[in-house]
Every structure is written in structure tokens, then in C-alpha cells.
Design a protein around this motif. Sequence first.
Motif, PDB file in Angstrom:
ATOM      1  N   PRO A 177     -33.046  18.557 130.647  1.00 19.36           N
ATOM      2  CA  PRO A 177     -32.736  19.036 132.123  1.00 19.36           C
ATOM      3  C   PRO A 177     -33.298  18.234 133.143  1.00 19.36           C
ATOM      4  CG  PRO A 177     -34.618  20.160 130.536  1.00 19.36           C
ATOM      5  CD  PRO A 177     -34.021  19.245 129.750  1.00 19.36           C
ATOM      6  N   GLU A 178     -32.618  18.608 134.252  1.00 24.35           N
ATOM      7  CA  GLU A 178     -32.945  17.604 135.256  1.00 24.35           C
ATOM      8  C   GLU A 178     -34.447  18.354 135.826  1.00 24.35           C
ATOM      9  OE1 GLU A 178     -30.709  15.735 137.211  1.00 24.35           O
ATOM     10  OE2 GLU A 178     -29.674  16.057 135.095  1.00 24.35           O
ATOM     11  N   PRO A 179     -35.225  17.243 136.364  1.00 23.02           N
ATOM     12  CA  PRO A 179     -36.580  17.737 136.781  1.00 23.02           C
ATOM     13  C   PRO A 179     -36.440  18.776 137.832  1.00 23.02           C
ATOM     14  CG  PRO A 179     -36.003  15.399 137.315  1.00 23.02           C
ATOM     15  CD  PRO A 179     -34.759  15.928 136.773  1.00 23.02           C
ATOM     16  N   GLY A 180     -37.327  19.696 137.788  1.00 24.11           N
ATOM     17  CA  GLY A 180     -37.202  20.749 138.798  1.00 24.11           C
ATOM     18  C   GLY A 180     -38.841  21.477 138.716  1.00 24.11           C
ATOM     19  N   PRO A 181     -38.856  22.585 139.652  1.00 29.94           N
ATOM     20  CA  PRO A 181     -40.254  23.015 139.605  1.00 29.94           C
ATOM     21  C   PRO A 181     -40.761  23.706 138.401  1.00 29.94           C
ATOM     22  CG  PRO A 181     -38.545  24.292 140.818  1.00 29.94           C
ATOM     23  CD  PRO A 181     -37.923  23.197 140.347  1.00 29.94           C
ATOM     24  N   VAL A 182     -39.760  24.172 137.547  1.00 29.01           N
ATOM     25  CA  VAL A 182     -40.237  25.169 136.431  1.00 29.01           C
ATOM     26  C   VAL A 182     -40.849  24.218 135.449  1.00 29.01           C
ATOM     27  CG1 VAL A 182     -39.368  26.634 134.707  1.00 29.01           C
ATOM     28  CG2 VAL A 182     -38.593  26.536 137.102  1.00 29.01           C
ATOM     29  N   ASN A 183     -39.836  23.117 135.077  1.00 29.66           N
ATOM     30  CA  ASN A 183     -40.320  22.564 133.822  1.00 29.66           C
ATOM     31  C   ASN A 183     -40.936  21.176 133.974  1.00 29.66           C
ATOM     32  OD1 ASN A 183     -38.154  21.190 134.407  1.00 29.66           O
ATOM     33  ND2 ASN A 183     -36.765  22.397 133.056  1.00 29.66           N
ATOM     34  N   ALA A 184     -41.465  20.767 135.123  1.00 27.63           N
ATOM     35  CA  ALA A 184     -41.857  19.514 135.444  1.00 27.63           C
ATOM     36  C   ALA A 184     -43.282  18.979 134.571  1.00 27.63           C
ATOM     37  CB  ALA A 184     -42.431  19.433 136.818  1.00 27.63           C
ATOM     38  N   ARG A 185     -43.772  20.055 134.390  1.00 25.08           N
ATOM     39  CA  ARG A 185     -45.275  19.959 133.497  1.00 25.08           C
ATOM     40  C   ARG A 185     -44.586  19.456 131.960  1.00 25.08           C
ATOM     41  NH1 ARG A 185     -50.522  21.072 135.022  1.00 25.08           N
ATOM     42  NH2 ARG A 185     -50.895  22.204 133.182  1.00 25.08           N
ATOM     43  N   TRP A 186     -43.916  20.413 131.706  1.00 29.03           N
ATOM     44  CA  TRP A 186     -43.009  20.259 130.253  1.00 29.03           C
ATOM     45  C   TRP A 186     -42.757  18.944 130.256  1.00 29.03           C
ATOM     46  CZ3 TRP A 186     -42.681  21.696 125.471  1.00 29.03           C
ATOM     47  CH2 TRP A 186     -41.640  21.319 124.873  1.00 29.03           C
ATOM     48  N   ARG A 187     -41.687  18.376 131.054  1.00 29.57           N
ATOM     49  CA  ARG A 187     -41.271  17.003 131.132  1.00 29.57           C
ATOM     50  C   ARG A 187     -42.047  15.937 130.984  1.00 29.57           C
ATOM     51  NH1 ARG A 187     -36.095  16.061 131.878  1.00 29.57           N
ATOM     52  NH2 ARG A 187     -36.570  14.287 133.289  1.00 29.57           N
ATOM     53  N   ALA A 188     -43.143  16.132 131.755  1.00 31.78           N
ATOM     54  CA  ALA A 188     -44.245  15.187 131.797  1.00 31.78           C
ATOM     55  C   ALA A 188     -44.867  15.175 130.585  1.00 31.78           C
ATOM     56  CB  ALA A 188     -45.364  15.500 133.055  1.00 31.78           C
ATOM     57  N   LEU A 189     -45.233  16.183 129.930  1.00 32.53           N
ATOM     58  CA  LEU A 189     -45.764  16.198 128.673  1.00 32.53           C
ATOM     59  C   LEU A 189     -44.883  15.355 127.618  1.00 32.53           C
ATOM     60  CD1 LEU A 189     -48.471  17.005 126.729  1.00 32.53           C
ATOM     61  CD2 LEU A 189     -47.093  19.121 126.471  1.00 32.53           C
ATOM     62  N   LEU A 190     -43.833  15.675 127.771  1.00 34.45           N
ATOM     63  CA  LEU A 190     -42.843  15.148 126.579  1.00 34.45           C
ATOM     64  C   LEU A 190     -42.794  13.449 126.935  1.00 34.45           C
ATOM     65  CD1 LEU A 190     -39.845  17.598 126.316  1.00 34.45           C
ATOM     66  CD2 LEU A 190     -41.638  17.271 124.835  1.00 34.45           C
ATOM     67  N   ALA A 191     -43.078  13.360 128.237  1.00 33.56           N
ATOM     68  CA  ALA A 191     -42.435  11.874 128.709  1.00 33.56           C
ATOM     69  C   ALA A 191     -43.584  10.864 128.155  1.00 33.56           C
ATOM     70  CB  ALA A 191     -42.521  11.717 130.062  1.00 33.56           C
ATOM     71  N   GLU A 192     -44.962  11.644 127.919  1.00 28.47           N
ATOM     72  CA  GLU A 192     -45.900  11.049 127.439  1.00 28.47           C
ATOM     73  C   GLU A 192     -45.605  10.043 126.112  1.00 28.47           C
ATOM     74  OE1 GLU A 192     -49.697  12.994 126.989  1.00 28.47           O
ATOM     75  OE2 GLU A 192     -49.485  13.759 129.165  1.00 28.47           O
ATOM     76  N   GLY A 193     -44.812  10.662 125.382  1.00 30.83           N
ATOM     77  CA  GLY A 193     -44.427  10.035 124.144  1.00 30.83           C
ATOM     78  C   GLY A 193     -45.487  10.424 122.942  1.00 30.83           C
ATOM     79  N   GLY A 194     -45.230  10.360 121.862  1.00 29.48           N
ATOM     80  CA  GLY A 194     -46.085  10.548 120.822  1.00 29.48           C
ATOM     81  C   GLY A 194     -46.217  11.998 120.416  1.00 29.48           C
ATOM     82  N   PRO A 195     -47.066  12.157 119.300  1.00 33.42           N
ATOM     83  CA  PRO A 195     -47.247  13.754 118.876  1.00 33.42           C
ATOM     84  C   PRO A 195     -47.800  14.329 119.979  1.00 33.42           C
ATOM     85  CG  PRO A 195     -48.612  12.350 117.764  1.00 33.42           C
ATOM     86  CD  PRO A 195     -47.716  11.241 118.589  1.00 33.42           C
ATOM     87  N   ILE A 196     -47.792  15.629 120.052  1.00 32.10           N
ATOM     88  CA  ILE A 196     -48.251  16.653 120.877  1.00 32.10           C
ATOM     89  C   ILE A 196     -49.208  17.768 120.032  1.00 32.10           C
ATOM     90  CG2 ILE A 196     -48.127  18.513 122.716  1.00 32.10           C
ATOM     91  CD1 ILE A 196     -45.129  16.861 123.404  1.00 32.10           C
ATOM     92  N   LEU A 197     -50.387  17.820 120.346  1.00 30.36           N
ATOM     93  CA  LEU A 197     -51.277  18.731 119.528  1.00 30.36           C
ATOM     94  C   LEU A 197     -51.178  20.062 120.262  1.00 30.36           C
ATOM     95  CD1 LEU A 197     -53.140  18.651 117.222  1.00 30.36           C
ATOM     96  CD2 LEU A 197     -55.079  18.470 118.956  1.00 30.36           C
ATOM     97  N   ALA A 198     -50.370  21.097 119.361  1.00 35.37           N
ATOM     98  CA  ALA A 198     -50.721  22.480 119.844  1.00 35.37           C
ATOM     99  C   ALA A 198     -52.093  23.251 119.664  1.00 35.37           C
ATOM    100  CB  ALA A 198     -49.656  23.320 119.349  1.00 35.37           C
ATOM    101  N   ASP A 199     -52.058  24.483 119.725  1.00 39.65           N
ATOM    102  CA  ASP A 199     -53.455  25.037 119.075  1.00 39.65           C
ATOM    103  C   ASP A 199     -53.307  25.551 117.746  1.00 39.65           C
ATOM    104  OD1 ASP A 199     -51.792  27.396 119.615  1.00 39.65           O
ATOM    105  OD2 ASP A 199     -53.338  28.070 121.137  1.00 39.65           O
TER     106      ASP A 199
END
Lengths: 342, 342, 342, 342
Positions: C41-63
Amino acid sequence: MDDEAPTPRGRGLRHRGRVDGGADASASREPSGPIVAPPPPEPGPVNARWRALLAEGGPILADGAMGTMLFSAGLQFGDPPEAWNVSNPEVVRRIHRGYLNAGSRIVMTNTFGGNRLRLRLHGLDTRVSELNRTAAVMLRAEVDSAGGDALVAGDIGPTGEIMAPLGTLAEDEAVDVFAEQAAALIAGGVDLVWIETMSHLSEITAAIRGARRASAGIPIIATMTFDTRGYTMMGVSPEQAARCLIEAGADAIGGNCGNGPDELLPVIAQMHAVAPDAILVAKSNAGMPELVDMRAVYRADPPTMAEAGLAFRAAGARIIGACCGSSPTHLAAMGEALGVAR
Amino acid sequence: MDDEAPTPRGRGLRHRGRVDGGADASASREPSGPIVAPPPPEPGPVNARWRALLAEGGPILADGAMGTMLFSAGLQFGDPPEAWNVSNPEVVRRIHRGYLNAGSRIVMTNTFGGNRLRLRLHGLDTRVSELNRTAAVMLRAEVDSAGGDALVAGDIGPTGEIMAPLGTLAEDEAVDVFAEQAAALIAGGVDLVWIETMSHLSEITAAIRGARRASAGIPIIATMTFDTRGYTMMGVSPEQAARCLIEAGADAIGGNCGNGPDELLPVIAQMHAVAPDAILVAKSNAGMPELVDMRAVYRADPPTMAEAGLAFRAAGARIIGACCGSSPTHLAAMGEALGVAR
Amino acid sequence: MDDEAPTPRGRGLRHRGRVDGGADASASREPSGPIVAPPPPEPGPVNARWRALLAEGGPILADGAMGTMLFSAGLQFGDPPEAWNVSNPEVVRRIHRGYLNAGSRIVMTNTFGGNRLRLRLHGLDTRVSELNRTAAVMLRAEVDSAGGDALVAGDIGPTGEIMAPLGTLAEDEAVDVFAEQAAALIAGGVDLVWIETMSHLSEITAAIRGARRASAGIPIIATMTFDTRGYTMMGVSPEQAARCLIEAGADAIGGNCGNGPDELLPVIAQMHAVAPDAILVAKSNAGMPELVDMRAVYRADPPTMAEAGLAFRAAGARIIGACCGSSPTHLAAMGEALGVAR
Amino acid sequence: MDDEAPTPRGRGLRHRGRVDGGADASASREPSGPIVAPPPPEPGPVNARWRALLAEGGPILADGAMGTMLFSAGLQFGDPPEAWNVSNPEVVRRIHRGYLNAGSRIVMTNTFGGNRLRLRLHGLDTRVSELNRTAAVMLRAEVDSAGGDALVAGDIGPTGEIMAPLGTLAEDEAVDVFAEQAAALIAGGVDLVWIETMSHLSEITAAIRGARRASAGIPIIATMTFDTRGYTMMGVSPEQAARCLIEAGADAIGGNCGNGPDELLPVIAQMHAVAPDAILVAKSNAGMPELVDMRAVYRADPPTMAEAGLAFRAAGARIIGACCGSSPTHLAAMGEALGVAR
């Protein structure tokens, strides 16, 4: 079916329905001086079994704890024990059976908190009639199955609210609340109404008035809890209680619950001093509750309670049972000591 | 999806919806003498699976305790087990799976207290349809996943109230209450309705009438609890039960719960004597409940229950399972002994 | 306050309110063949943090588990965990803090059963908005207090009912139910919506539609439970799930709960095979639940779950956490193994 | 009965009913700089006992945990403690008695969650008046029975909801909610209102406004919980709290609950620095809650809490008690150390 036409095995369920009339239970109104107990009521349909039990002479064994037994069986603190009359009837029946087997001649329904104000804590205030009536019918079935010589007492406990003007509960409402419960118990066939664990004179007299509204002649036992240095929590003395309860028309009076036999014994003695002719009732907890992690533990064992039973008898009590912390084993030991073992 | 068009893996969820018609289940109305069981119903859409199961010949293994298992899994006494169909479905499914793996051919839904009068104790009386239907669909999914050769029985237990005039529950209301539950179970796809743990003849016949109103042809199993010296709590004898239940149109009858195999065995024998052609059902508790701190403990181990299963078979029972205190291990041992192990 | 103007200590509570617009999340509608994941999705107010997290690359630890932790802390089975957001907030906060300290980057609100159909089991169906919003605000406060680099996921679980026509829940009602919950979570400031533990395709797509109705652009994670021999209880295969969830607009898909890593691993592999570009999620229980007295016990220790995390990563999962039976210690070990330890 | 005409045993129940007037409690409105505490109110009927207690000089011992004690006594997590004022009054009374015997001079009613928003979680929102008034009358009876020199504090805790615009609770509604509870406590005869465990400035000021609406002159103690690295969960600092609470008209301010004495000590010191004339209150948990199976365990023993009491005193606190994890034994040790043992 009725008493005159039992089934071949004598196990018929007796159901008398609502009763009216019967003997006049009005009592002496003297405000002080030795209290004269009311004259024995005329024999009639309502209290014939009660009178017959009294006429046997000697001590009468009541039953023991219901709540303690239910908690042992899995009831959670804070949940309504009365709902188990419907949801876990086999557990309630098992407890009744335990006391009947131990020799109890007066057994109480599982309806201590069955008034609509306490049931309202659980959203069950519309089911007063069913829960109380079901409890009474179920206990009657157990009594019949055990031979039928015990009396079914409809248990009525406090509302939990404080009477106005100190608290929020108006006297008229209290009478209505108790009348509703008593009517359901009587419709379910109880032989008598037992009002117990009360701290407020105004609440217990409201309960007696409510029971009388439901039936003019039903026998009424009324007991208070003297757990605050010889007084009830609301400061009522044994003498005040004795005078007031007899005046209000109770057929038997006394103390229940509290801090064990040692504290109930002088209460009975004081009642006996001011009301020597009254039928006195002692239904003590199984010892002073000791705090273990703030949880009450009752340590009086069956022999101790048996000895206590003899002491209550000597102090003038006629009807003797036990309350929190007791079990059928305690009651059996008490019956043995009192010479009324089955 | 339906039975004729399974998915490639054969795991399709069968849902028959509400059914009407089917065979006439009316039974002999003779009030006494040897009871003639109703003629086998005509094959039809409703009871084809039931008939096929019977046609296999030999004993049929039912399932064991649901409540005991739920309490082991964390259910609190006094809480409604039916809510777990929605709030903890994985636990209910695990229990069903245990009995299916043990070889049970008739497995009961988790809906024992799913009538609106008992659900009303928990404020859930408006959810009868969802809770029962969900339970049925969930059990169907487990049966299908396990291979699909077990029948789904919709469990119906007592209301907990006493029938009028002794108690407060009018017969018409009772029929309505049971019809509502049965309709939901049938809509969820159960193969038969199993009415159990009843003490009152008038209540169990109201339940049969309710189930019949929901479906004229659904097979009905009806069992009572004989836990009071050979009678039900309300004084019903095995003979009375057998005559009345067959007359009322039950397809199989018997006893469940109670005080263990030793007390249920003569019940089955007495039913067999007066109704030799009836399909008899024995679903005993795992032994006489012993009181440990007033909590019921069931001590019959799997070998004991296996032996009991053989005795029930010898006494004339065709459908054999277990009740409170049993587990899949007990049922597996019983199936082994009866020669119907998976 | 907002992200651009933190308080001096950087602990400001961010509250975005309801969001609209954002990127078009519509996905490929091809019914078969390799699935093409939706364009980012285009960067926008809603999912900016989500996109930034994905952009870090590598696995993402949930809880990890919320329910297991709440039961350890005293929650009774059958009681609504969501009420603790109001009645015992310090306990819920402590659990969130445990996972944040363990390094989780996506932490879920305590709202698994926070839809009105499940809350109705407890008479709380009128409080969906408050309970969900309060849960979201409370978790946001904990995330901010811990440094603020984790995302707040609004947890949405199944209704517990079965979708029509098999069950009683109409699709439109289901969408309404989920939209109400999602709107409350979004009003409370969640960064994304996580729909989990679903067995029915029609229910999870209803949940996705509900979340989309509440916010066109909010990121959505959607995971199902494959606990019945590789399928969901309702017979959905991993491939079917992958196709359907991507089509329905989920931003990440996968499996959660179930019978431990060994059973979830092939699920992830199968999803990866048909949807190689999808962001896959693995949130397994801490091992196959073993039955001890019919109570589920999860035996996978932290090292085992750490190894499982690596296996999920190798199978194609990007977002890796744990479910029932896990604790912050498990998650910390998983983060360590995945090289994303705090 | 009233104070001037006690019963012979001095056990009369005092009931003052709703009070109006009394001293003007308005405080300095300076937004910054050293805070000037409000001038001592004129002696009057409402706060005479409060003033008399302050006039004794020296530290004042408050009480300890109610919830911890109730859970020990069988309360289930998630159940409403306030219902026990009606359903298990003997347990609540026993706890009050424990603290009175330990020497507490300010004892709090069992009404922490007694506002209608929290009671609504349990369907008890229509009983705010009865539950709070009953709690107050019951505690008054215990205080009188113990000699009568302790003050009855009406406990008010948070609603559990988040204030708008972040959450859903409008300020006007919050004030109404607190005013309703405070009025019931005051009608039941409390000597003061104690608002505690708050995290939001807007909520605690709404509570103060509510209490003031119920009585213009009733003394108010207001304490917040600083459990998030020196701040409240919502980011309020001790200095902000001190300024705001004094401005809002609180008669005493401080901190309660939280992560043990070590974290509360600097809070008190910071409050003392900005409000040197304020009456400060320290009511710490019995140590930092340690997680054992995610259940909070409080390990500070009575000697440790006694030492903490001295440290609080040295830091400027005047009213010293304890919170979660404490028992009468802790309080007795604290009273001993502070030289106010009974």
C-alpha cells in the motif's frame, strides 16, 4: 397423595399447599419482667407435626452446616447456593441425606439467601418462588425417603441490607421480601419456618411478620447471631432478643452461628433466665473461627461439639444443632451424647 | 454438502436441518401386562442412521461423562457448561474426541443444562437456539473428522424445577421448554435426542412430547436416574418408568447416573422383565459416589466398569455407556470387554 | 500529543482516532494458481508504522499467550478476560509489559473475546466499545512507557457461534459484530487489527470485512487454527485459507494456536508454496497440548520454542510469536534465536 | 442514638446522614510555585473527627489490604468484592476487625469498585446506594465495637474506563458516577472520603468534584498510583499530582499501591518538596510484586514494612498505611515502629 394415604412404600410426597388459620401465635406483650411464653397452640393442620415433635419430650436434634458442605462440594465463594437447588440438586440432596442419617429431626432447606434482595446480586430475583419451592419439595422427598419422621424447616436468612433509617431497606419492603420467600417455602410443603443469623431486631421482626403474613399458623423458629462480645453486630443483647422475639410471635428462639459454643452458652443462659418457658435453640458454629490466611477454619471436632450439646441442654436449650464448620459426623456425635441417636 | 456428496476427504459437515414426518412412533397404550415395544419405524430420512446402527447387532457403546471432564478442565461448579460451547470450544471438542477415539458410537452434545429454565440461572435464556445448535454442529464436525460412523445425540437434561402442582412448572410450559431445545439440537444436525437424568415421570414425558413436537420421527432415548433405594427421587420404580416411557414413544429406555453399576443392574433387569423387547440403555456412574469432604469421588476403575458393562449386557441392555466419574479410558475398557473396540 | 511532538520523556499517549482512506487493499481475485500478494500500500497515516516495521527487514517477533497468563493470575475458566481490562488492569498491564520486555514488536490487546456475541454470555454486550477501547489505550500506554517501538494489534477472535446456514449466525450480523469491535479498537489507537483462531472461512472473511468497514486502510493480520489433522475444525486447508484470506484483503496471513509447532510447520510451508509473496505469520501453541486430568498442559520449553521459531522462519514465516502455553520467557528465547533480541 | 448519648456499653451506631455546609475547602489556585496548602477548615459537624485526629499530632496509622484479604478468604478473581458486603458480611467484618485490632485509626470501607461503571460488569449497577451504604454502616458498627476512636473512610477507586477524548468516559458522567457513590457512603456515615489508585488526573479530579457535590465539607483524601517508572500509567508526575490535587480541594494527598516502598518513597519526597504543608499519605504495596506464574506475590514482611513506615515518616508523610499484599500483622508492626501501637 397425602399423609393418610401413603404409597405402599410410604414414600409419597406430601404437599400441603398454602395453609391458613391454625392456632393464635400472639404472645405476651409485657415489655419487661419474666417473659411468659405463648400458650401452646391448639392442634391443627399446620403445626401438628411440630407439636408432635415437641410432645416427644427431651432434646431435639437439628442439623448442621449447609454452606460449609456446599463449599466443600465445589461451590465458589460469592456464588448463590440457592441456584444449586436447580443446577446441582444431587449435591444438596446428599447433604440433607447426611444430616438425616445422622439423626437430625429438623432439617433446613437450602434457602438461606433465597430472598429476592440477595438473589438480585446474581440476577435471580425473579426466581424466588421456584428456588424456594424446589428446595422445599426436594428436602421433603429426602425426608420421606429416609422414613419421614424429620421436620422440614424453611430456612430464611438476612437480606444483607441495613434497615432504614440507618440503611436503605424500608420495613414494609423487608416484610414483603420475607413474606414472598416464606410463601414459596410453605407452598413447597415446609413444616415450619426458621429465621436465622439475624443481627437487627427490626429485620428479624420484619421476617416474622412476613412469615406470619404467608401463614397465620406456621411454627416459626427465630435465632440471632451474637458474635460481637456477647451482642449481635447491631448491639442487641440476648435479653432484648428473647423479649422481642417472643413478643413478635416466634415459637422458639435462640442463637446460631457466631464464635463457637463457649460464646453461645451464656447467651442461652441469659435467654433462659428471662424466658424460662421459651423453647430455646442453640445452633453454634463448630468452634471459634480461627484465621488461617484470613480464611475461617473451625476446629471443634465431633466430641467437642457433643460435649457442647450437653452444655446447651443443661443451660436450657431444647433444640440443638450446629452451624458453620459442622458436618453430619458432628451431628451424629451430638445426637449420641444427647441420647437421641438414631 | 450432504451424505451423498462428501468432500474428497469425506469430512463434509452434514446438516439435515429440521425434519418432519418419518415413521410413526406411537406405541402400545396397554396400561399393564408385558409391554409390547413399538414396531420398528419405517426406514426414512430421519432415523436411517439410527436404524443402521441397530441393524449392526450386538452391543452399542455410548460415551461417558461430560461434566466430570469439564470440571477437570477448569469449569467451576455453578457455571453453565453450555457456555463453553462458545467460550471454550476446544475443550469440549477434546472431550468428544476422547470418547470417539475410545470407540463410542453414540456421543452426546454438551447441552445437558441447555434448556431455557436452567440457562436462565446464568442470564443465558435467550441463547438456547445458538448454544444447542452450535454444540450439535461442533460435535458433528468431530464425528466427521473421526471417520463419521458415530451418531450425534442431542443431550436434554431436567429443568431443575418441580412440575406443578407439587412445584411451579406447568406441563405446557415444560413441553415448550423442551421443544425449543430439541428443535435447536435438530437444526444443528443431531441424529437422535437423548433425554436423561430425569426423576419425575411428568417431566420426562413432557420432554418426549417436546422432542416429538420438534420432529415427529427423530429417534428418542429416554433414561431416568434411580438413585433413591431403587427408585427415582420422586418415587418412580423401574417398572413404572419402562411402561410409561415406551407408551410415551421413546425408542430406547433405561437408566443413567445414580449410585453405580450395582444399583443400576437390578433396574435394568426389572425393565427387561416387563419390557423384554425394548432397547435398554445402561449408563451408570463410575461407582457409588463416595464422600470425601462432601465432594463426590467415583472410584470404579476401567476394569471394574468393563466388568459392569458385561453385566449390563447380560441383564438385557443393548446400549451401554457410563456417566459421572468416567473418562475415555473407562469407555475404551468397556468397549474392549464388549467386543466392540475400535 | 502525537508522534511528532512527544513529551520530554517520550511517553505521550498517541491517539489517532478513527481513520479513513489509506491505501487500497484489494487483492488479486484469481481463484487458483500461484497467488499474487497485493501490491504494497501507499504510505499513509494509517499504516506508516506497519510499513516501517516491515521495512526493517528480517523476522518480526510477535507476543505470546494472554489467556494462559490470565488464568495463572487467577482468572477463572468461563469468566470474561476482557472484563479484566476494567476490573484488574494492573494484571493485564503486567502481561503486556512481560512481552514488551521480551522484545515483542507486535503486542495484542486483551480483547480476544471482545465481540458482542461472546460478551453477551456475561451480560456485557453493551460494553463492547468501552472494553475494547480501554484495552487499546492501556496497551498503548505500556508500549509508550517501554520506549514505543512496538505496534499495538487489536485482537479479534471468533464469535463462538456457527455461521448460517449450518449454524445461526447470519453473515451480515457477523460483519456488524466484527465492525463494532474493530471500530472500538481503532478508536483506542491500535496500529493494526489481528483476527485469529478462526475455523470457518465465512467467519474470518466476515471479520475482515468488518475491520475494513471500520477503517479502509488499517493493516489486517488474519490467522486460522489448523488443529484437525492439518485442516481447521471446519475442514479448511492451508491452501484454501491462503487464497481466500489474501483475496479478502488481509495484509498478512498464517496460523495460530493448534497442536504445536510440528503441526503448524507444514501449514506455513503449504501457504508459502501457494502464496510465496505473502507475509506469513506463525503463532503456535507451546507444543501439542497434553491431557493431564483433561486439562491441557503445554510442555514445549523456551529452547524448544526458540528452535521452532527458526523452523518457521525457514519455512517462510516473517512474523513469529507463540500462543497458548507460552510466556515472556518463551518469547525472549525465540527473539534471541531469531536474532531480534532486545 | 448519637455520640452524645451512647448506649451504656458505648456501642451505639452513629449515623449522621447527609451533611451539608461545614468548612470551605477551596484551595489555592496558583498554577505553579510552592503550593500553599488550604487553611485548616473551621471546626464543624462534618470534619470534627478528622480535625481531632489531626490535632493529636504525630503519624496516623491507616489500614492495609482489603482485596488481598478477600482473595485469601475465597473471593474469586473477577468477582465483585462489594457484593460480599451483603453476601458474606462476616468476612468483611473480620478483616476490618483485624486492622482495628492492629491499631489503624483510619479504616476503609469495602467499596473500592463500588461505582456504577464497575458494578455494571456484574449487573449490580442499580445497587450502588445499598452496597456502599451497607459497607459504611457495617464498618461503623465494627469501629464502635472496637472502642470508636478510628475514622471510617469511604473508599472510592477508579471506574476502570478511560476518560474522553482518549477513552469513552465523559467528564460529566464521571462526576455523576463518583457523586452517586460518595453520597451513599456519606449517607452510611463515613467520616471522610478516600479516593485512591488513580492514574488519570482528569478522573481523580472528577472524583473530588463528585465527592464535593455530595458534601461540601467532608474531608477528602486523594491518592494516585505511581507504578510506571515514577509516574502514573497515564504519565502523571508526583509534582503534577500534588499541585492538581490540592487545587482540586483534597485535604490530604499522596500515593498508594504501586511497586513497593522503594518506589513510593521518592514520590512522597517530591510531593513534600513542592507542597511542604500538605498532609501527605503513603500507602504502599507490601513490596514490589514479584511474578510467580504471572501471579503477583508480595514479599515485604512486617519488619520491612515497619522500616518503610519510618522512612515514609521521615520523607514527610503523616498518614501511613499499606496496600496490596499487606495484612493486619504488617500494620501492627508499622504502628509499633511509628510509636502509635495500640
